[in-house]
Write a protein that holds these residues in place. Structure first.
Motif, short mmCIF file in Angstrom:
data_model
loop_
_atom_site.label_atom_id
_atom_site.label_comp_id
_atom_site.label_asym_id
_atom_site.label_seq_id
_atom_site.Cartn_x
_atom_site.Cartn_y
_atom_site.Cartn_z
N TYR A 80 0.78 -1.39 -0.05
CA TYR A 80 -0.09 0.10 0.02
C TYR A 80 1.00 1.07 -0.02
CZ TYR A 80 -3.24 -3.48 1.80
OH TYR A 80 -4.06 -4.69 1.71
N HIS A 84 -3.67 5.14 -1.28
CA HIS A 84 -4.45 4.19 -0.28
C HIS A 84 -5.05 5.40 0.72
CE1 HIS A 84 -2.33 1.15 -2.74
NE2 HIS A 84 -3.72 0.58 -2.96
N ARG A 87 -7.11 8.13 -0.64
CA ARG A 87 -8.41 7.77 -1.03
C ARG A 87 -9.17 7.01 0.20
NH1 ARG A 87 -9.40 10.86 -4.93
NH2 ARG A 87 -8.43 10.44 -6.80
N LYS A 88 -8.57 7.10 1.26
CA LYS A 88 -9.31 6.48 2.47
C LYS A 88 -9.59 5.08 2.45
CE LYS A 88 -11.57 10.69 4.10
NZ LYS A 88 -12.79 11.31 4.60
N GLN A 89 -8.67 4.45 1.66
CA GLN A 89 -8.71 3.09 1.81
C GLN A 89 -7.84 2.52 2.87
OE1 GLN A 89 -7.58 1.88 -2.34
NE2 GLN A 89 -9.36 3.12 -3.26
N LYS A 90 -6.92 3.05 3.19
CA LYS A 90 -6.08 2.50 4.31
C LYS A 90 -5.80 3.73 5.39
CE LYS A 90 -5.61 -1.80 3.08
NZ LYS A 90 -6.24 -2.98 4.01
N GLU A 122 -11.11 14.48 1.03
CA GLU A 122 -9.92 13.86 1.04
C GLU A 122 -8.98 14.55 1.68
OE1 GLU A 122 -10.23 11.54 -3.42
OE2 GLU A 122 -9.55 13.74 -3.21
#
Length: 290
Positions: A80, A84, A87-90, A122
């Motif tokens: 990662y 990430h 994009r608030k995925q991690k 973001e």
């Protein structure tokens, strides 16, 4: 006041009591260059190792959002990266990687164009996550080559900015070019701007290159640039690149390793302004991008 600026200030107020002490003691150094291919990432990476050898908690952040390569120099394949997080995925804690070299890294978001283009949501999330780096003593930011808005933002927000060049005429010209843009584009410039000359064949060559850049900057820009040091042209560096290992780890006694340790030592003896740290860094970073 924009919504994004107000968001930043609200987060700053919320976090001040929680992380103020840590933020004040975190020193942030941005490494930049006027062009690619001058060894900027090598300098950043090995400087981080040199600081770690002093017992510092060091985070190396790859802030080249177009062509990230700190992980390549270290021989690491990150699962990662900053993309990430943005994009608030991690979370930042998910992508912060330990290494075998005593430092932690934040992998860059290859192919991600501009922090300035983040949505307000973001950006708020990104600011929140960057606070999780405030446990470090030193954060070294490997900025992208050239003079993009991202590079200028990371330079202007740091405690010190290190400009890397080589004795090649085009590199010298581009080093002066980025210094000129820093001087003209960053308001209230109040950072330690320092020059490193890489791949020199002699002490004299490094000094001559530095004097040329520093004198021109002083004469035409009325800007003080300090000569921080040089790194010798050293076959160990190329060997280390091929082995995807920092040269300081490959051969701690080679010429380049001795030079990078001297540079770290000089940085540690340089006074830098108090009251900085992660909080002030974020305020200045995102203030520039409004």
């Amino acid at each position: 006041m924009t919504d994004q600026a107000e968001t930043l200030r609200a987060i700053m107020r919320q976090r001040e009591g929680q992380t103020g002490a840590d933020a004040k003691r975190t020193r942030i150094i941005t490494v930049a260059s006027g062009k690619g291919g001058v060894g900027k990432t090598n300098v950043s990476t090995n400087l981080a190792l040199s600081y770690a050898a002093m017992g510092k908690k060091v985070i190396l952040m790859d802030a080249d959002l177009g062509l990230a390569n700190v992980n390549v120099v270290l021989g690491i394949i990150p699962k990662y990266n900053l993309y990430h997080v943005i994009r608030k995925q991690k979370r930042m804690s998910d992508i912060l990687m330990d290494t075998d070299y005593g430092i932690q890294i934040v992998a860059g978001a290859s192919g991600f164009a501009k922090i300035a283009n983040l949505s307000e949501d973001e950006r708020q999330g990104f600011i929140e996550e960057l606070y999780h780096l405030s446990h470090a003593d030193i954060i070294i930011i490997d900025a992208g080559a050239g003079v993009s808005n991202n590079v200028l933002a990371f330079v202007g927000a740091a405690d010190e900015a290190l400009i890397v060049t080589t004795p090649e005429p085009t590199a010298i010209t581009d080093a002066y070019g980025i210094i000129k843009i820093i001087a003209t584009e960053i308001d209230n410039l109040n950072l330690g701007l320092k020059l490193i000359v890489n791949r020199v064949k002699s002490v004299t060559e490094g000094k001559k290159v530095a004097e040329r850049v520093i004198n021109i900057a002083g004469q035409f820009l009325n800007l003080k640039v300090d000569y921080l040091g040089y790194l010798y042209e050293d076959p160990t560096v190329q060997e280390a690149i091929l082995k995807q290992k920092p040269f300081l780890a490959l051969d701690p006694k080679c010429k380049a390793s001795i030079c990078i340790n001297q540079i770290a030592g000089r940085l540690e003896r340089v006074e830098y302004r108090e009251g900085g740290g992660v909080g002030q860094f974020l305020k200045k970073l995102f203030g520039r991008l409004e």
